[in-house]
Design a protein around this motif. Structure first.
Motif, mmCIF file in Angstrom:
data_model
loop_
_atom_site.group_PDB
_atom_site.id
_atom_site.type_symbol
_atom_site.label_atom_id
_atom_site.label_comp_id
_atom_site.label_asym_id
_atom_site.label_seq_id
_atom_site.Cartn_x
_atom_site.Cartn_y
_atom_site.Cartn_z
ATOM 1 N N LYS A 64 20.919 -6.354 -28.482
ATOM 2 C CA LYS A 64 20.782 -5.718 -29.798
ATOM 3 C C LYS A 64 21.004 -6.729 -30.917
ATOM 4 C CE LYS A 64 23.642 -2.206 -29.272
ATOM 5 N NZ LYS A 64 24.358 -0.949 -29.627
ATOM 6 N N LEU A 116 21.074 3.559 -20.798
ATOM 7 C CA LEU A 116 20.076 3.573 -21.864
ATOM 8 C C LEU A 116 19.011 4.619 -21.548
ATOM 9 C CD1 LEU A 116 19.505 -0.296 -22.131
ATOM 10 C CD2 LEU A 116 21.297 1.089 -23.238
ATOM 11 N N GLU A 152 22.132 5.855 -26.220
ATOM 12 C CA GLU A 152 23.046 5.118 -25.346
ATOM 13 C C GLU A 152 24.162 6.066 -24.915
ATOM 14 O OE1 GLU A 152 24.624 1.583 -27.188
ATOM 15 O OE2 GLU A 152 22.840 1.392 -28.460
ATOM 16 N N GLY A 211 17.942 -8.657 -31.448
ATOM 17 C CA GLY A 211 16.802 -7.903 -31.965
ATOM 18 C C GLY A 211 15.596 -7.938 -31.064
ATOM 19 N N VAL A 257 14.777 -3.434 -27.580
ATOM 20 C CA VAL A 257 15.874 -2.725 -28.245
ATOM 21 C C VAL A 257 15.357 -1.512 -29.014
ATOM 22 C CG1 VAL A 257 17.583 -2.938 -30.087
ATOM 23 C CG2 VAL A 257 17.361 -4.749 -28.372
ATOM 24 N N GLY A 258 14.227 -1.655 -29.673
ATOM 25 C CA GLY A 258 13.685 -0.565 -30.473
ATOM 26 C C GLY A 258 13.140 0.595 -29.670
ATOM 27 N N TRP A 287 23.960 -5.627 -23.170
ATOM 28 C CA TRP A 287 23.162 -4.794 -24.066
ATOM 29 C C TRP A 287 23.491 -5.100 -25.526
ATOM 30 C CZ3 TRP A 287 18.968 -2.639 -25.125
ATOM 31 C CH2 TRP A 287 18.846 -1.616 -26.069
ATOM 32 N N GLU A 288 24.749 -5.293 -25.836
ATOM 33 C CA GLU A 288 25.124 -5.621 -27.208
ATOM 34 C C GLU A 288 24.528 -6.956 -27.628
ATOM 35 O OE1 GLU A 288 26.607 -3.752 -29.391
ATOM 36 O OE2 GLU A 288 26.910 -2.086 -27.979
ATOM 37 N N TYR A 344 16.193 -6.407 -23.785
ATOM 38 C CA TYR A 344 17.190 -6.601 -22.724
ATOM 39 C C TYR A 344 16.471 -6.865 -21.410
ATOM 40 C CZ TYR A 344 20.190 -5.360 -18.851
ATOM 41 O OH TYR A 344 20.848 -5.372 -17.652
ATOM 42 N N LYS A 374 27.635 -3.379 -20.828
ATOM 43 C CA LYS A 374 27.623 -3.153 -22.273
ATOM 44 C C LYS A 374 27.522 -4.472 -23.040
ATOM 45 C CE LYS A 374 30.117 -0.864 -26.015
ATOM 46 N NZ LYS A 374 31.289 -0.024 -26.390
#
Length: 275
Positions: free
Chosen positions: A161, A205, A257, A164, A251-252, A157-158, A167, A154
């Motif tokens: 994000k 994801l 999640e 922007g 990310v987009g 992944w954060e 990953y 996590k």
């Protein structure tokens, strides 16, 4: 006009956990107008995600059935309730406990090509159904699964994000791709094989193969299971077909999640995806 016997029941699926007996339809009665079957579940199990090219009524007579719609929502039907699954719907039937029974009715009748199964490769179930429906030498090849899943720490992944960007897994440089799957339950198996020594929370994801390609220009290859870094895959994974994303995961491009559930080092489930 009149009344006549047109055929007899035929077992069309028997996985050891689920048994489907067709009472009327293309296999049992050579009738393409309607399928009627009896389904019994002897152990907790699930089917892959399905997309139907017919309308199906599922009359639950014992236990309960969960219909995962793949968007974080689900419908549960209990004994005495009937669910209709409309043509074109994508869903996953989940049987959380033994003893469930239901009667599916399909209009028009079931055919393998009318039921798209999102499974990796051609399963024994798909082969038998193809055989029963007159295509023993050419079982329907499942199209590449559209919806894919990847698990990661996590915190990583954060961080992606927050940037922007995209990953990338820690072993990307060594592996040359990002591991993924179309079968969420395999992530629990994979996590317990590779990552029990990790500390902290993990997430799953969900994203689409077509989004990676059309929006980001990222290709996904379907291949045999491969090592993660220096660690080999499990001995029993020989029949797995694994989507390998030749790039990171923007990310987009991620639709949903899901939290991964742990008990100490052991991974137990993915909230909202597995039981």
């Amino acid at each position: 006009m009149g009344v006549k016997v047109v055929g007899k029941s035929l077992v069309v699926v028997d996985t050891g956990k689920m048994k489907i007996t067709e009472l009327a339809g293309n296999a049992a009665t050579s009738d393409d107008r309607i399928s009627i079957a009896s389904v019994t579940v002897s152990e907790p199990t699930s089917e892959p995600f399905l997309t139907l090219h017919y309308d199906e009524w599922m009359c639950v007579t014992k236990g309960r059935v969960i219909f995962d719609l793949g968007d974080g929502t689900s419908v549960e039907a209990k004994a005495g309730e009937t669910v209709v699954v409309e043509k074109g719907t994508r869903f996953q039937p989940i049987f959380p406990e033994a003893g469930a029974e239901y009667i599916p009715v399909c209009l028009p009748a079931f055919k393998p090509e009318r039921c798209i199964r999102e499974e990796e490769g051609v399963s024994d179930v798909a082969k038998k159904l193809a055989d029963l429906h007159g295509s023993p030498d050419a079982p329907p090849a499942a199209p590449p699964a559209e919806v894919l899943y990847h698990m990661c720490e996590k915190a990583l992944w954060e961080a992606a994000k927050a940037s922007g960007g995209a990953y990338f897994p820690p072993t990307f440089a060594q592996d040359g791709f990002t591991h993924a799957t179309a079968v969420p339950s395999r992530l629990v198996t994979t996590a317990n094989h590779f990552y029990q020594d990790s500390v902290g929370d993990w997430v799953c994801l969900q994203f689409k193969r077509s989004t990676l390609l059309k929006t980001c220009g990222i290709v996904t290859r379907d291949e045999e299971a491969m090592p993660v870094g220096d660690k080999a895959v499990g001995d029993e994974w020989g029949k797995w077909v694994c989507p390998h994303v030749v790039g990171g995961i923007p990310v987009g491009a991620v639709d949903f999640e899901f939290a991964m559930v742990r008990d100490g080092p052991k991974f137990l489930a993915i909230e909202g995806l597995t039981k």
